[in-house]
Design a protein around this motif. Structure first.
Motif, mmCIF file in Angstrom:
data_model
loop_
_atom_site.group_PDB
_atom_site.id
_atom_site.type_symbol
_atom_site.label_atom_id
_atom_site.label_comp_id
_atom_site.label_asym_id
_atom_site.label_seq_id
_atom_site.Cartn_x
_atom_site.Cartn_y
_atom_site.Cartn_z
ATOM 1 N N ARG A 12 0.858 -1.186 0.000
ATOM 2 C CA ARG A 12 0.000 0.000 0.000
ATOM 3 C C ARG A 12 0.890 1.231 0.000
ATOM 4 O O ARG A 12 1.904 1.251 0.689
ATOM 5 C CB ARG A 12 -0.899 0.008 1.240
ATOM 6 C CG ARG A 12 -2.005 -1.028 1.164
ATOM 7 C CD ARG A 12 -2.959 -1.008 2.356
ATOM 8 N NE ARG A 12 -2.731 0.058 3.305
ATOM 9 C CZ ARG A 12 -3.436 1.201 3.375
ATOM 10 N NH1 ARG A 12 -4.436 1.415 2.566
ATOM 11 N NH2 ARG A 12 -3.152 2.115 4.267
ATOM 12 N N ALA A 13 0.509 2.229 -0.792
ATOM 13 C CA ALA A 13 1.254 3.489 -0.860
ATOM 14 C C ALA A 13 0.251 4.639 -0.854
ATOM 15 O O ALA A 13 -0.833 4.527 -1.400
ATOM 16 C CB ALA A 13 2.103 3.525 -2.123
ATOM 17 N N TRP A 14 0.623 5.742 -0.236
ATOM 18 C CA TRP A 14 -0.264 6.899 -0.143
ATOM 19 C C TRP A 14 0.580 8.144 0.012
ATOM 20 O O TRP A 14 1.756 8.029 0.360
ATOM 21 C CB TRP A 14 -1.249 6.722 1.031
ATOM 22 C CG TRP A 14 -0.588 6.780 2.371
ATOM 23 C CD1 TRP A 14 -0.429 7.885 3.158
ATOM 24 C CD2 TRP A 14 0.019 5.697 3.081
ATOM 25 N NE1 TRP A 14 0.249 7.562 4.298
ATOM 26 C CE2 TRP A 14 0.530 6.221 4.277
ATOM 27 C CE3 TRP A 14 0.204 4.345 2.822
ATOM 28 C CZ2 TRP A 14 1.199 5.441 5.214
ATOM 29 C CZ3 TRP A 14 0.870 3.565 3.753
ATOM 30 C CH2 TRP A 14 1.356 4.111 4.931
ATOM 31 N N PRO A 15 0.098 9.374 -0.159
ATOM 32 C CA PRO A 15 -1.216 9.684 -0.754
ATOM 33 C C PRO A 15 -1.180 9.537 -2.274
ATOM 34 O O PRO A 15 -0.118 9.474 -2.876
ATOM 35 C CB PRO A 15 -1.415 11.145 -0.363
ATOM 36 C CG PRO A 15 -0.025 11.707 -0.308
ATOM 37 C CD PRO A 15 0.859 10.571 0.182
ATOM 38 N N PRO A 28 8.767 -1.542 4.608
ATOM 39 C CA PRO A 28 9.988 -1.192 3.882
ATOM 40 C C PRO A 28 10.039 -1.909 2.533
ATOM 41 O O PRO A 28 9.727 -3.107 2.459
ATOM 42 C CB PRO A 28 11.109 -1.684 4.804
ATOM 43 C CG PRO A 28 10.479 -1.827 6.144
ATOM 44 C CD PRO A 28 9.045 -2.177 5.893
ATOM 45 N N VAL A 29 10.402 -1.186 1.493
ATOM 46 C CA VAL A 29 10.448 -1.770 0.148
ATOM 47 C C VAL A 29 11.788 -1.477 -0.527
ATOM 48 O O VAL A 29 12.431 -0.469 -0.259
ATOM 49 C CB VAL A 29 9.299 -1.263 -0.758
ATOM 50 C CG1 VAL A 29 7.957 -1.693 -0.224
ATOM 51 C CG2 VAL A 29 9.352 0.242 -0.929
ATOM 52 N N THR A 30 12.164 -2.395 -1.408
ATOM 53 C CA THR A 30 13.327 -2.238 -2.273
ATOM 54 C C THR A 30 12.845 -2.508 -3.688
ATOM 55 O O THR A 30 12.169 -3.522 -3.921
ATOM 56 C CB THR A 30 14.441 -3.223 -1.879
ATOM 57 O OG1 THR A 30 14.868 -2.925 -0.543
ATOM 58 C CG2 THR A 30 15.625 -3.118 -2.827
ATOM 59 N N LEU A 48 10.769 3.266 3.591
ATOM 60 C CA LEU A 48 9.366 3.430 3.977
ATOM 61 C C LEU A 48 8.728 4.595 3.250
ATOM 62 O O LEU A 48 7.534 4.839 3.381
ATOM 63 C CB LEU A 48 9.251 3.663 5.487
ATOM 64 C CG LEU A 48 9.340 2.406 6.346
ATOM 65 C CD1 LEU A 48 9.501 2.768 7.812
ATOM 66 C CD2 LEU A 48 8.110 1.539 6.136
ATOM 67 N N GLU A 49 9.519 5.336 2.471
ATOM 68 C CA GLU A 49 8.991 6.479 1.733
ATOM 69 C C GLU A 49 9.863 6.755 0.523
ATOM 70 O O GLU A 49 11.006 6.308 0.444
ATOM 71 C CB GLU A 49 8.902 7.715 2.627
ATOM 72 C CG GLU A 49 10.235 8.112 3.205
ATOM 73 C CD GLU A 49 10.114 9.062 4.383
ATOM 74 O OE1 GLU A 49 9.042 9.116 4.996
ATOM 75 O OE2 GLU A 49 11.101 9.735 4.679
ATOM 76 N N ARG A 63 7.884 -1.042 -8.740
ATOM 77 C CA ARG A 63 7.920 -2.507 -8.788
ATOM 78 C C ARG A 63 8.972 -2.964 -7.795
ATOM 79 O O ARG A 63 10.150 -2.629 -7.940
ATOM 80 C CB ARG A 63 8.253 -2.989 -10.203
ATOM 81 C CG ARG A 63 8.210 -4.491 -10.326
ATOM 82 C CD ARG A 63 8.000 -4.932 -11.755
ATOM 83 N NE ARG A 63 6.664 -4.570 -12.201
ATOM 84 C CZ ARG A 63 6.377 -4.081 -13.410
ATOM 85 N NH1 ARG A 63 7.313 -3.880 -14.286
ATOM 86 N NH2 ARG A 63 5.137 -3.811 -13.737
ATOM 87 N N THR A 64 8.539 -3.718 -6.783
ATOM 88 C CA THR A 64 9.459 -4.131 -5.732
ATOM 89 C C THR A 64 10.121 -5.462 -6.064
ATOM 90 O O THR A 64 9.621 -6.242 -6.873
ATOM 91 C CB THR A 64 8.725 -4.264 -4.382
ATOM 92 O OG1 THR A 64 7.809 -5.346 -4.458
ATOM 93 C CG2 THR A 64 7.992 -2.975 -4.029
ATOM 94 N N ASN A 65 11.249 -5.711 -5.414
ATOM 95 C CA ASN A 65 11.992 -6.940 -5.657
ATOM 96 C C ASN A 65 11.217 -8.185 -5.234
ATOM 97 O O ASN A 65 11.524 -9.286 -5.684
ATOM 98 C CB ASN A 65 13.339 -6.894 -4.924
ATOM 99 C CG ASN A 65 14.298 -5.884 -5.542
ATOM 100 O OD1 ASN A 65 13.990 -5.246 -6.551
ATOM 101 N ND2 ASN A 65 15.444 -5.725 -4.935
ATOM 102 N N ASP A 66 10.220 -8.020 -4.352
ATOM 103 C CA ASP A 66 9.440 -9.186 -3.925
ATOM 104 C C ASP A 66 8.144 -9.360 -4.719
ATOM 105 O O ASP A 66 7.279 -10.133 -4.345
ATOM 106 C CB ASP A 66 9.163 -9.151 -2.420
ATOM 107 C CG ASP A 66 8.326 -7.951 -1.992
ATOM 108 O OD1 ASP A 66 7.865 -7.180 -2.856
ATOM 109 O OD2 ASP A 66 8.128 -7.785 -0.781
ATOM 110 N N GLY A 67 8.025 -8.637 -5.829
ATOM 111 C CA GLY A 67 6.910 -8.888 -6.733
ATOM 112 C C GLY A 67 5.702 -7.995 -6.601
ATOM 113 O O GLY A 67 4.736 -8.162 -7.335
ATOM 114 N N ALA A 68 5.725 -7.054 -5.682
ATOM 115 C CA ALA A 68 4.598 -6.120 -5.572
ATOM 116 C C ALA A 68 4.766 -5.009 -6.599
ATOM 117 O O ALA A 68 5.874 -4.721 -7.057
ATOM 118 C CB ALA A 68 4.523 -5.524 -4.165
#
Length: 75
Positions: A12-15, A28-30, A48-49, A63-68
């Protein structure tokens, strides 16, 4: 054995659209920020941002390394 396919991770990402040059994530995303043309515009690492002031107005996909994958727009 039977290969099991991992379900894509949810992010999930916002706004949306981005406000104050900052996009926030629920974990946390990569990964890579891709422009509408598919080219990498930015990278995030265990973040986180995402600060968006260097991105032009438009629509992007993270596009994250874990497929999201999450779509967002910069006004």
């Amino acid at each position: 054995g039977i290969a099991t396919r991992a379900t894509p991770a949810v992010l999930r990402a916002w706004p949306h659209p981005v406000a104050g040059h900052m996009l926030h994530f629920d974990r946390p995303v990569t990964g890579d920020v891709l422009g509408i043309d598919g080219r990498i515009q930015a990278r995030v690492s265990n973040a986180l941002e995402l600060r968006t002031e260097a991105l032009a107005s438009g629509t992007y996909v993270l596009r994250t390394n874990d497929g999201a994958a999450v779509r967002f727009s910069v006004p």
